[in-house]
Design an enzyme around this catalytic site. Structure first.
Site, PDB file in Angstrom:
ATOM      1  CB  SER A  46      -7.201   2.603   3.288  1.00  0.00           C
ATOM      2  OG  SER A  46      -6.271   1.534   3.377  1.00  0.00           O
ATOM      3  CD  GLU A  47      -5.235  -1.553   8.591  1.00  0.00           C
ATOM      4  OE1 GLU A  47      -6.202  -2.005   9.213  1.00  0.00           O
ATOM      5  OE2 GLU A  47      -4.174  -2.176   8.437  1.00  0.00           O
ATOM      6  CG  ASN A  48      -2.927   2.492   4.471  1.00  0.00           C
ATOM      7  OD1 ASN A  48      -4.107   2.169   4.392  1.00  0.00           O
ATOM      8  ND2 ASN A  48      -2.171   2.640   3.417  1.00  0.00           N
TER       9      ASN A  48
END
Lengths: 210, 231, 231, 210
Positions: A46-48
């Site tokens: 997940s990009e976060n």
């Protein structure tokens, strides 16, 4: 009869090898996770700043410090790790992700992607991690309807919408077919059950090789 | 004795001047230092340049700062949200400047400021409208786009635990932009839910070394509220 | 099932080809993966380009690889040590090419390769012989020097604990170049003193996420030997 | 009577404010740590990825995974942290360190530093972290003998040895004096006890302002 959204997600899942590190875009691509066979171990990014993302928590168990790119609460699988945003996007940009699956407004036969902006003058632009993801993963898959609501092909000779990335898409998965795109143009990989090549070609804005 | 602990949020933002560039951590609600943003709003500084992944949502925190016309420019990757109505209105009225930066460029440009890098080249945005006006350069036949660092006067971030030297650990995916923003700002202010004795944090597991943090303020832990999803 | 654990050091280096670029972690003795370097020596690959902070010392590990004329080029910051006699001899004979890189440029160039950055500008080396032949560019009136990434085919690093996904934690200051080399190489091989069950490493405290690691091999913990100090 | 090495280290220590983050170079500068008053809390940085470095361990307690830049075993103080080499040098380059203290072959009156290479043709070069440190810290102090063994001034109009950094030195601490250097040339800060200005100036290769 064409693939339902659920069948399409399952079809995409088939092309994700066991052991892959995968980023699933917001919306339709997120549902691909539900179709990975239990025998396949994949690692969701997940990009976060998460690797090893798990499914949605049980109701009442949500923790909004543990969310996916779409800001929905998720869980962690064993083996997960956290890292900061710059390292997270470094993973993408340098090709450490095996597969990403994104939605799209348009894909060109050369593999150009348009999925962040309709170009409408009054639209509020927002890009998020789309551009980094599109060009970064080893393989970028697009999952979308074959045609727009008004019936226009979303596979086009040249994108009319602002680009997300140039020549970055490897495969397009639609309700009608799976197509390869790239320097040699579009090529059929598979038709949805009950869809003829002629029907699919008739709804496609570029010549599809077979 | 080194003691970066301040008693109140108000003290921690008291010297943010009009016209300052202020980084605000967080991705969605996770890591959003709403308590510090509220203190900044009460403090009154205006004409601010804000750096955040988003651009405020609902009727609290950054959204209110925008509503009250205190923000001149926002540098972010994803301003549009289901409930970003205060941003939407300010942007449409033309009174709020938007620099839209892909999230990977945003986070790496912030880190670049924190490590003394004056420019760097990435493939991201090549061939897109977001590369307009930027230098394109080929390396080994592949085109890359020049990115410049994003410096800030202040960074406001939310961590979980800290000590009097400013060492920080975060909570889950609330880490996101915190560590790089802490590196990039002249003065980094962190809230923590717990202040621990010096030496209580495992040196192997400190995420932000205290060298990057100037002030910490303890606040009560409140579960991060859910947000409406991206549109 | 994802399982990056290999039974032997030999398996872990078996496909390192002649002419490969191999990063070797460590600063002094701390983090030096001597066991993997010995396996590489036994394996026989030659004409190697080695990236390490130093250039071998004493009569073991990297020093022996150099002695046996298996290294064509070394990229490092501090080759000269009290007991770097094998490097000294190979360098003086002209058979070993040296690219001397300040340690900060070395570590950041390695990270750049790991995060898809094709070039970046730093002040370091401006006005010195080590900037010769490099592009100088001013940003805001200050001169900076262009640095290019250092990619590698393999990275050999020493960690402390790992799991079958390749997640790693290190031991004290033996961390040094490990995390950035792991990011920069096509195939990163780590030794660990302990293999733990998946999920046993705290997600908040994993230093190298498994995505950067292809192979891990367990070796017994042996205290790192002391080194003679820098000259 | 000039300062002994120990007195000189104590004199440097006087100019390091409490609360500073400090990097002490290999050799003579390392001894500055022994002269920081107990009432002063400073944080020692080591280039190999440590903040909060403590003194040498007791004999038999050495752990060679915990070493300083000179590869000598050290300990940790409470509040210490580890980080990787790229972050460690990022701290330097971006000016997060308050003070670094380095040795030198030569310092020019403009503050240029030469401390990594004598320029001798047969010398094996080695630079380590010297260039990053020299230009990175908020203040770079040099600690050195005033003259070479053969009596030549080490404070010079222009360095004849290869440079480590341009205009980076703020102060020079020698056995004879403390001098400021920089765009306006060399200026006296303090003479060692028993050293006259004329004696110091006579041994200095540039005009020293007072």
């Amino acid at each position: 009869m064409a693939w339902t959204k659920d069948q399409l997600a399952a079809r995409v899942a088939q092309d994700i090898p066991t052991g892959s590190v995968v980023n699933l875009g917001i919306g339709m691509p997120t549902s691909v996770a539900n179709h990975i066979p239990a025998t396949h171990e994949i690692i969701l990014h997940s990009e976060n700043g998460i690797l090893g993302m798990g499914p949605a928590p049980a109701p009442g168990e949500e923790d909004f410090d543990l969310i996916n790119a779409g800001k929905q609460p998720v869980t962690l699988n064993a083996g997960a790790s956290y890292f900061h945003s710059a390292d997270s996007f470094g993973m993408m940009r340098a090709g450490h992700l095996d597969v990403c699956v994104l939605g799209a407004f348009q894909v060109s036969e050369k593999g150009d992607l348009a999925n962040w902006h309709t170009g409408a003058k009054d639209a509020i632009p927002a890009v998020g991690g789309a551009m980094d993801l599109a060009i970064g993963a080893k393989k970028t898959f697009v999952m979308m309807d074959h045609v727009t609501k008004s019936g226009a092909s979303k596979i086009v000779p040249h994108c009319s919408y602002p680009l997300t990335g140039v020549g970055c898409v490897a495969r397009v998965y639609t309700d009608l077919a799976v197509l390869e795109v790239g320097p040699n143009g579009a090529k059929l990989v598979e038709l949805a059950p009950g869809v003829s090549f002629e029907e699919m070609q008739g709804k496609t804005g570029v010549v599809v090789g077979r | 004795m080194i003691n970066k602990i301040l008693p109140t949020l108000r003290d921690a933002v008291a010297d943010i001047k009009d016209g300052a560039t202020v980084m605000i951590g967080g991705f969605g609600g996770a890591g959003m230092p709403n308590e510090l943003v509220d203190a900044l709003r009460e403090h009154g500084a205006k004409n601010l340049t804000i750096v955040n992944n988003n651009a405020g949502n609902g009727d609290f925190g950054l959204a209110l700062l925008i509503k009250e016309k205190r923000v001149r420019k926002i540098i972010c990757s994803f301003p549009r949200q289901a409930d970003s109505h205060h941003f939407d209105a300010a942007y449409r009225s033309g009174e709020l400047e938007l620099e839209l930066v892909p999230q990977g460029n945003l986070s790496e440009r912030i880190r670049a400021a924190g490590v003394g890098v004056a420019g760097f080249y990435v493939r991201t945005t090549f061939g897109t409208p977001l590369a307009e006006g930027k230098e394109i350069r080929e390396f080994n036949g592949v085109p890359f786009v020049l990115q410049e660092p994003i410096h800030a006067d202040f960074a406001l971030i939310k961590a979980d635990k800290g000590d009097r030297w400013g060492n920080l650990v975060y909570r889950k995916a609330a880490r996101n932009f915190g560590p790089v923003m802490a590196m990039a700002a002249k003065c980094t202010v962190a809230t923590v839910h717990e202040i621990v004795e010096l030496g209580a944090l495992d040196p192997e597991a400190v995420i932000t070394p205290g060298i990057f943090v100037k002030r910490i303020v303890q606040i009560p832990y409140v579960p991060t509220p859910g947000m409406k999803s991206k549109v």
